[in-house]
Design a protein around this motif. Structure first.
Motif, PDB file in Angstrom:
ATOM      1  N   UNK A  12      43.915  53.549  39.710  1.00 40.13           N
ATOM      2  CA  UNK A  12      42.607  52.941  39.667  1.00 40.13           C
ATOM      3  C   UNK A  12      42.388  52.895  41.396  1.00 40.13           C
ATOM      4  N   UNK A  13      41.270  53.126  41.651  1.00 35.11           N
ATOM      5  CA  UNK A  13      40.762  52.817  43.216  1.00 35.11           C
ATOM      6  C   UNK A  13      39.234  52.446  43.123  1.00 35.11           C
ATOM      7  N   UNK A  14      39.090  51.078  43.704  1.00 34.52           N
ATOM      8  CA  UNK A  14      40.178  50.166  44.373  1.00 34.52           C
ATOM      9  C   UNK A  14      40.986  49.647  43.525  1.00 34.52           C
ATOM     10  N   UNK A  15      41.994  49.209  43.801  1.00 42.01           N
ATOM     11  CA  UNK A  15      42.993  48.271  43.006  1.00 42.01           C
ATOM     12  C   UNK A  15      42.534  47.033  42.535  1.00 42.01           C
ATOM     13  N   UNK A  16      41.677  46.419  43.306  1.00 42.41           N
ATOM     14  CA  UNK A  16      41.146  45.043  43.015  1.00 42.41           C
ATOM     15  C   UNK A  16      39.637  45.018  43.642  1.00 42.41           C
ATOM     16  N   UNK A  17      38.678  44.218  42.866  1.00 43.41           N
ATOM     17  CA  UNK A  17      37.345  44.055  43.469  1.00 43.41           C
ATOM     18  C   UNK A  17      37.081  42.756  43.698  1.00 43.41           C
ATOM     19  N   UNK A  18      36.323  42.376  44.759  1.00 44.86           N
ATOM     20  CA  UNK A  18      36.058  40.808  45.170  1.00 44.86           C
ATOM     21  C   UNK A  18      34.430  40.498  44.637  1.00 44.86           C
ATOM     22  N   UNK A  31      36.075  35.255  43.282  1.00 47.20           N
ATOM     23  CA  UNK A  31      37.164  35.634  42.561  1.00 47.20           C
ATOM     24  C   UNK A  31      37.432  37.025  42.810  1.00 47.20           C
ATOM     25  N   UNK A  32      38.329  37.644  41.896  1.00 46.94           N
ATOM     26  CA  UNK A  32      38.957  39.019  41.876  1.00 46.94           C
ATOM     27  C   UNK A  32      38.538  39.620  40.571  1.00 46.94           C
ATOM     28  N   UNK A  33      38.397  40.903  40.499  1.00 50.34           N
ATOM     29  CA  UNK A  33      38.442  41.721  39.415  1.00 50.34           C
ATOM     30  C   UNK A  33      39.308  42.881  39.375  1.00 50.34           C
ATOM     31  N   UNK A  34      40.331  42.938  38.446  1.00 54.03           N
ATOM     32  CA  UNK A  34      41.133  43.929  38.290  1.00 54.03           C
ATOM     33  C   UNK A  34      41.201  44.735  37.005  1.00 54.03           C
ATOM     34  N   UNK A  85      39.448  42.321  33.877  1.00 51.81           N
ATOM     35  CA  UNK A  85      39.720  40.674  33.971  1.00 51.81           C
ATOM     36  C   UNK A  85      39.349  40.277  35.255  1.00 51.81           C
ATOM     37  N   UNK A  86      38.539  39.154  34.910  1.00 54.45           N
ATOM     38  CA  UNK A  86      38.190  38.243  36.294  1.00 54.45           C
ATOM     39  C   UNK A  86      39.117  36.929  36.653  1.00 54.45           C
ATOM     40  N   UNK A  87      39.368  36.955  37.876  1.00 50.54           N
ATOM     41  CA  UNK A  87      40.150  35.505  38.100  1.00 50.54           C
ATOM     42  C   UNK A  87      39.405  34.912  39.055  1.00 50.54           C
TER      43      UNK A  87
END
Length: 644
Positions: free
Chosen positions: A342-348, A330-333, A379-381
């Motif tokens: 924020x950098x990065x905008x999204x984590x995997x 999933x992803x984390x934002x 938030x993790x998705x």
């Protein structure tokens, strides 16, 4: 073994009139008669007009128990079990009669409550006398393993299940003799809707000494996480919110899954219940059983949980860790205050099995920061669901562990604080201490001193050493090393000692009172006794405003007496309390500085109280502030201080 004393504080007027009330009468003497604590005494719960049959039955049960107790030392267990079963059956019959009687509701409820307690005690006693045993645990096996003993053959399993997850449970029941009969084995759930369970092994042989029942179980889709039922939104709320009033007074909410077995003996039922457990093998102790718990499929945590914004206006580092109960991707934002970047905008993240992911690092750049606190939420998705909290297990050997949940949030705020340059800080950790994280947030990473370094390391590698809260009580090497710390101070170092719980060695005498004084009102006024002292002027000008917004308390273990070589810098007190001046004391043995701080900085720093950071920065900067001269610069900020 322990003893407790009591004091008779008051006596009811009519009892006093009859000459009662002497402490020698005991706790169970009411001035007229001794309070009857026997089973027969339960008749009083029905009031003055209790029916005759109630008193007769209770006295009969009490007489049987008294007779059985007298025979205990010389009677065999099975013989006692037969006697107790008769008393137990009589109690069950009495309970039914009370339930169907016309007694008043209050009396009936009280009697049924007490009789249920007795029935539970009888069942436990019969369990011991008959050698009945029940163990239940999760397993990966679909069939019973032959040769197991006391649940032997259990395999290592995850400590938790997630909502909707399928798993297997083995229930192992045994009896030491052939007198009792196993009639039923079942599972009961306590989280969300009823859990689905299907027995996959044959029905028990009532006469068998050992029975293993296998179940295929599916947790309810809405099963709630196993966590404390009591919470409070902030440390300032002086009470807990209770999620379920039925659980009030319990240590924790019920464990989510229980196994129950019912035996019969002499025509009476004996129900045994045990929490379903998991097995975890630990090097040394071996197999450790822990209650099965429910957790979400994914947890997410942020470290640290609180941190001030960087003093150089740089990016705020945020570390996020994802914990998965099985393979997950999933992803984390991050949810940010308006305008922040924020950098990065999204984590995997991607996990092929259960466990923690590698921490994901984010750099958050604040924009248009005003006074007040801000929150960054992770938030993790995954799998169409989102997760915004994580958990950690708390406990220790001998205490069943329990999961505590925490929102995946980082609290932050901008604090106007300055720190002297060139600080090399050593820190002796106490229990439950987050002060090192606060120091790091101000730009200096403290070195945590090991036992070996305290005992024989080169202390001159540091120009400041901080002793954590209660460290003298938990780090025995500190007392032995006190001469080294005294020399460190005499040679020019700064030693800061936070509050301690008992007498500890100091370079000049200090003494707590018979009862360590504390100031519990977090808003108690604080008076600066020597406002021109270097510790209160540089590099931050400390005023009464720096004691605004504190939480929980001002502090504790305020000193009662101290050597004339100390200077008391502050005074505070609760309403009606004598003035407390022993909360911030400073002395200068030799070339250095010794500081005792009873103020609860360690509580304020995680709550981002600005004044606590400014006070701590001044204590850490003591050597620089006292030697800076008539004018100097700290991190580019002009100061004007008086040399000591």
């Amino acid at each position: 073994p322990a003893t407790t004393s009591y004091h008779l504080w008051a006596v009811a007027p009519d009892s006093q009139a009859k000459g009662a009330g002497k402490e020698s009468g005991g706790l169970f003497h009411n001035g007229k008669v001794d309070i009857d604590t026997s089973v027969a005494g339960l008749a009083r719960l029905a009031g003055k007009n209790a029916p005759a049959w109630l008193g007769e039955e209770l006295h009969g049960i009490d007489a049987q128990l008294t007779s059985m107790k007298a025979e205990c030392p010389d009677h065999d267990a099975l013989g006692l079990a037969h006697k107790l079963a008769h008393t137990y059956e009589r109690t069950l019959t009495l309970k039914e009669r009370v339930a169907s009687s016309d007694l008043k509701a209050g009396a009936k409820g009280s009697l049924l409550f007490e009789l249920d307690l007795k029935i539970s005690e009888f069942q436990l006693a019969l369990k011991e006398l008959l050698g009945l045993e029940l163990v239940a645990f999760t397993t990966s096996s679909a069939t019973v393993q032959v040769g197991g003993f006391r649940g032997g053959g259990a395999d290592e399993m995850p400590k938790s299940v997630s909502p909707g997850e399928e798993f297997r449970v083995r229930v192992h029941a045994s009896q030491a003799n052939g007198e009792s009969r196993l009639t039923k084995v079942e599972l009961k759930s306590h989280s969300g809707d009823a859990w689905k369970s299907e027995r996959t092994s044959s029905e028990p042989d009532p006469a068998s000494a050992v029975t293993d029942a296998m179940f295929k179980v599916q947790a309810a889709a809405n099963a709630e996480s196993t966590k404390p039922y009591f919470t409070r939104p902030t440390v300032e709320q002086p009470y807990y919110n209770v999620a379920n009033e039925a659980w009030r007074g319990r240590s924790f909410a019920p464990w989510p899954l229980e196994a129950w077995a019912e035996f019969t003996f002499d025509g009476v039922p004996i129900r045994l219940g045990e929490v379903v457990q998991t097995l975890n093998r630990v090097t040394g102790p071996g197999g450790i059983y822990e209650p099965l718990v429910v957790t979400p499929e994914i947890g997410v945590s942020v470290t640290p949980e609180a941190r001030i914004l960087p003093l150089d206006d740089g990016a705020l580092p945020v570390k996020v860790t994802v914990h998965s109960q099985s393979a997950a991707e999933g992803t984390v934002t991050l949810k940010l205050p308006e305008g922040w970047k924020c950098e990065p905008a999204e984590g995997h993240f991607k996990r092929s099995s259960a466990g923690d992911t590698e921490p994901m690092m984010f750099s958050v750049t604040p924009v248009s920061v005003n006074a007040g606190a801000y929150t960054v939420q992770a938030v993790a998705a995954s799998g169409g669901k989102t997760y915004a909290s994580g958990w950690r297990s708390v406990g220790y050997a001998g205490l069943r562990p329990y999961n505590v949940y925490q929102d995946a949030q980082l609290k932050t705020r901008k604090v106007d604080v300055k720190l002297a340059p060139g600080l090399r800080i050593g820190y002796v950790m106490g229990p439950g201490d987050l002060v090192p994280e606060a120091i790091e947030a101000m730009g200096v990473t403290p070195h945590l001193l090991s036992e070996a370094e305290v005992a024989g390391g080169d202390l001159s590698a540091w120009n400041v050493i901080v002793i954590g809260i209660r460290a003298y009580a938990t780090r025995p090497e500190l007392t032995a090393a006190q001469p080294r710390f005294d020399e460190f101070v005499r040679n020019g170092g700064t030693l800061i000692v936070q509050y301690q719980t008992a007498t500890f060695p100091t370079p000049l005498p200090l003494a707590l009172g018979r009862i360590a004084e504390r100031v519990v009102d977090e808003a108690a006024p604080v008076k600066l006794l020597t406002p021109g002292d270097a510790l209160l002027t540089a590099p931050n000008a400390i005023t009464a405003a720096d004691f605004d917004g504190w939480v929980e308390e001002r502090g504790h273990s305020f000193m009662e007496t101290w050597d004339s070589g100390y200077t008391a810098l502050t005074e505070t007190a609760d309403a009606g309390q004598d003035p407390q001046r022993g909360g911030l004391l400073v002395a200068h043995p030799g070339k250095g500085t010794y500081i005792y701080a009873a103020y609860a900085l360690y509580r304020q720093l995680p709550e981002l109280v600005p004044g606590a950071y400014r006070i701590l920065a001044n204590l850490l900067s003591a050597r620089h502030a006292e030697n800076v001269g008539a004018a100097g610069t700290v991190r580019g900020v002009q100061l004007s201080v008086n040399a000591r």
